[in-house]
Motif scaffolding. Structure first.
Motif, PDB file in Angstrom:
ATOM      1  N   PRO B 160      -6.636  -1.013  -3.189  1.00 43.37           N
ATOM      2  CA  PRO B 160      -7.373  -0.865  -4.447  1.00 43.37           C
ATOM      3  C   PRO B 160      -6.438  -0.818  -5.661  1.00 43.37           C
ATOM      4  O   PRO B 160      -6.753  -1.344  -6.729  1.00 43.37           O
ATOM      5  N   ALA B 161      -5.285  -0.197  -5.483  1.00 44.97           N
ATOM      6  CA  ALA B 161      -4.348  -0.065  -6.610  1.00 44.97           C
ATOM      7  C   ALA B 161      -3.847  -1.428  -7.069  1.00 44.97           C
ATOM      8  O   ALA B 161      -3.586  -1.628  -8.261  1.00 44.97           O
ATOM      9  N   ARG B 162      -3.713  -2.354  -6.155  1.00 41.14           N
ATOM     10  CA  ARG B 162      -3.217  -3.691  -6.550  1.00 41.14           C
ATOM     11  C   ARG B 162      -4.139  -4.326  -7.581  1.00 41.14           C
ATOM     12  O   ARG B 162      -3.706  -4.844  -8.603  1.00 41.14           O
ATOM     13  N   ALA B 234       2.001  -7.249  -6.803  1.00 37.93           N
ATOM     14  CA  ALA B 234       1.231  -6.474  -7.787  1.00 37.93           C
ATOM     15  C   ALA B 234       2.157  -5.611  -8.648  1.00 37.93           C
ATOM     16  O   ALA B 234       1.994  -5.535  -9.865  1.00 37.93           O
ATOM     17  N   ILE B 235       3.139  -4.988  -8.016  1.00 38.12           N
ATOM     18  CA  ILE B 235       4.053  -4.116  -8.765  1.00 38.12           C
ATOM     19  C   ILE B 235       4.929  -4.939  -9.705  1.00 38.12           C
ATOM     20  O   ILE B 235       5.022  -4.655 -10.911  1.00 38.12           O
ATOM     21  N   PHE B 236       5.575  -5.972  -9.166  1.00 34.58           N
ATOM     22  CA  PHE B 236       6.543  -6.705  -9.978  1.00 34.58           C
ATOM     23  C   PHE B 236       5.888  -7.599 -11.030  1.00 34.58           C
ATOM     24  O   PHE B 236       6.515  -7.991 -11.999  1.00 34.58           O
ATOM     25  N   GLU B 241       8.390  -0.801 -15.033  1.00 34.78           N
ATOM     26  CA  GLU B 241       9.147   0.302 -14.435  1.00 34.78           C
ATOM     27  C   GLU B 241       8.301   0.909 -13.329  1.00 34.78           C
ATOM     28  O   GLU B 241       7.079   0.953 -13.431  1.00 34.78           O
ATOM     29  N   LEU B 242       8.980   1.344 -12.272  1.00 34.69           N
ATOM     30  CA  LEU B 242       8.283   2.065 -11.209  1.00 34.69           C
ATOM     31  C   LEU B 242       9.036   3.361 -10.945  1.00 34.69           C
ATOM     32  O   LEU B 242      10.250   3.348 -10.763  1.00 34.69           O
TER      33      LEU B 242
END
Lengths: 94, 473
Positions: B160-162, B234-236, B241-242
């Motif tokens: 779901p976060a993606r 999804a993150i990149f 920043e993570l």
């Protein structure tokens, strides 16, 4: 008119094939099993890049052939608990 | 949806707003986080002018756990019930668009403000302009002109976060700061293990000395893998920043700077785009076909009714959760749950794949899984099946069934890819009641238990519909 339905679950392809046959009496519907390993990819048609180059695919795609031209028509993932999606379509190839 | 937007193709979502499992997974699960799915459609419309249709499935009544399920077609249980009129109209519009020389998307967009049908009314619901982004929750907040988004789980749990990362990046208009606050972090919680989690679940490779600038990890297009997994994409694609937090005291364990400007798409360089993949005669008895033959052959012939089926790729709804541990609750899915009078049938299904024959070991594992589940959780199992009775009104008539017997079965192809018999001696499993062997429509039952003598048919032929499969090199 000719339609092709790519499916992963045979039962689910009946929804579309039956609906299409109901709507278009002259429709020919071809069913194609796409269950593949996650490392395999396939192209639905020439130059179908990149959105429909499918990897780890789990849905239904159909296309419609009119006057020898193919048109990608529908992609459907069936819902279970979480929203799934159906992507409509992009013209493919001459 | 992002892929549709990138390719400017109309988009249809068929969604089930059921609440299965929400109690087990708690209030932070996506289903209960308050995220309004329709906001994402409006955002895509605002940004890309992408028309989106949403069709909702019909739902059952709530059970004792406040769960609802998507209602199913009575004959084909993998097909949810929904308003077919909308889908029919959509197909008609798309086909007529093609016949008029338009792309279906162009047809729908050009008719959007002209036609007042149910279809266009539904599409128009997602074309409303959005106001400023509200972000003041524990999950999403603003600070110093930055937008922060908290992610609670790694792996599959990040699903779901993606979608939400894509959404917030789109709404915010620039990269956001991801805050990884994982309750499924590797233990003990420390920087070393946080780095391992990051490598495994997000980056997809080992970190090396060149990735670090002091304590900070610096990533850019040149040092991230070309084949990122979905979480990495999804993150990149969305974060500048993570930060990986210590889930217990909220200290920052790892800080990653991400200098990637463009939106990343999956790597398709190996795809042959110059030609269409060839379609050929179907030969593979895969799990889908085994399950289909078992249901529409063996079970139908014996008047055993399907309560629930979980086809491969068709994520089953009836999760078995005998031991509840909040988010870490383990779910078990049984491929076929069927009922005849006061008898319950549980069947696991296995098949060959396009690239490999079914290993007898896999079948034995499934048999053992079934037996263990019945032995350890029989009361829960019967209660759970009764508690999902609204899925099958034709079987339960909204009343619990006082089950007297539970039969366990396994279904698999008769032959492997080289046409050799898949040899499994089911006598060795005294608690297994039967096995179904399937070969291209022919099904045969081997009984392993004298209790199950009331079968009307133990072999038969199912005339499978004509279908083809993709040919790979």
């Amino acid at each position: 008119m000719k339609f092709r339905i790519y499916f992963e679950v045979l039962e689910q392809s009946f929804l579309f094939s039956n609906l299409i046959k109901k709507l278009y009496k002259d429709a020919e519907v071809e069913l194609v099993n796409t269950k593949i390993s996650t490392t395999k990819k396939f192209t639905i048609a020439k130059n179908l890049y990149p959105s429909m180059c499918l990897k780890d695919f789990d849905g239904i795609v159909s296309y419609l052939i009119v006057n020898l031209r193919k048109y990608l028509f529908l992609l459907l993932n069936f819902p279970i608990q979480f929203p799934q999606e159906t992507i409509f379509y992009k013209e493919l190839m001459a | 949806m992002i892929a549709s937007a990138q390719n400017n193709i109309p988009h249809l979502k068929i969604m089930s707003l059921s609440s299965s499992g929400s109690k087990a997974f708690g209030k932070n699960s996506s289903l209960t986080s308050g995220f309004d799915q329709r906001e994402s459609y409006k955002a895509v419309w605002n940004e890309f002018k992408l028309p989106i249709l949403v069709i909702k499935t019909n739902l059952t009544d709530e059970n004792s756990l406040d769960e609802t399920f998507a209602k199913r077609n009575s004959k084909y249980r993998s097909i949810p019930e929904f308003d077919l009129n909308l889908l029919e109209e959509l197909i008609i519009e798309c086909v007529s668009g093609i016949n008029e020389g338009l792309k279906p998307g162009e047809k729908i967009e050009s008719s959007l403000n002209k036609i007042n049908s149910e279809l266009y009314e539904e599409i128009r619901k997602n074309t409303v302009s959005l106001g400023p982004l509200e972000a003041s929750s524990n999950r999403t907040w603003k600070e110093n002109d930055e937008l922060f988004y908290r992610i609670y789980r790694y792996g599959h749990g990040m699903d779901p976060a993606r979608g939400e990362l894509n959404f917030y990046r789109l709404r915010w208009g620039k990269p956001i700061i991801g805050v990884m606050d994982p309750n499924d972090a590797r233990r003990p919680i420390n920087r070393e293990n946080a780095l391992k989690d990051f490598e495994r679940y997000i980056l997809g490779r080992k970190l090396n000395v060149g990735d670090f600038d002091g304590d900070i990890i610096k990533l850019h297009k040149g040092n991230i893998p070309r084949n990122l997994n979905k979480n990495g994409l999804a993150i990149f694609s969305n974060c500048k920043e993570l930060r990986i937090l210590n889930n217990e005291n909220k200290d920052i364990l790892v800080n990653i700077e991400i200098a990637i400007e463009e939106f990343l798409v999956p790597e398709f360089t190996n795809v042959k785009t110059g030609s269409e993949t060839i379609v050929t005669e179907s030969k593979t008895i895969n799990e889908d076909i085994v399950t289909f033959s078992t249901i529409h052959g063996f079970l139908k012939e014996n008047d055993i009714k399907i309560h629930h089926v979980s086809y491969p790729g068709d994520q089953g709804e009836l999760a078995m959760m005998p031991v509840r541990k909040g988010r870490s609750t383990r779910r078990t899915y049984i491929d076929i749950v069927a009922v005849k009078e006061k008898q319950l049938f549980l069947i696991e299904s296995k098949g060959n794949t396009r690239t490999g024959s079914l290993s007898p070991i896999k079948v034995k594992e499934d048999i053992e899984k079934l037996i263990q589940f019945k032995d350890n959780h029989k009361d829960y199992l019967l209660e759970r099946v009764n508690d999902s009775k609204y899925l099958s009104e034709n079987i339960f008539n909204n009343q619990d069934i006082d089950f007297e017997e539970v039969f366990l079965g396994v279904a698999f192809p008769k032959f492997n890819l080289t046409k050799s018999l898949i040899n499994i001696n089911i006598d060795q499993f005294s608690e297994l009641d039967f096995a179904v062997r399937v070969d291209n429509g022919i099904w045969e039952v081997e009984q392993n238990n004298t209790h199950i003598t009331k079968l009307i048919a133990t072999q038969g032929f199912l005339d499978l519909p004509d279908y083809r499969e993709i040919l790979f090199d």
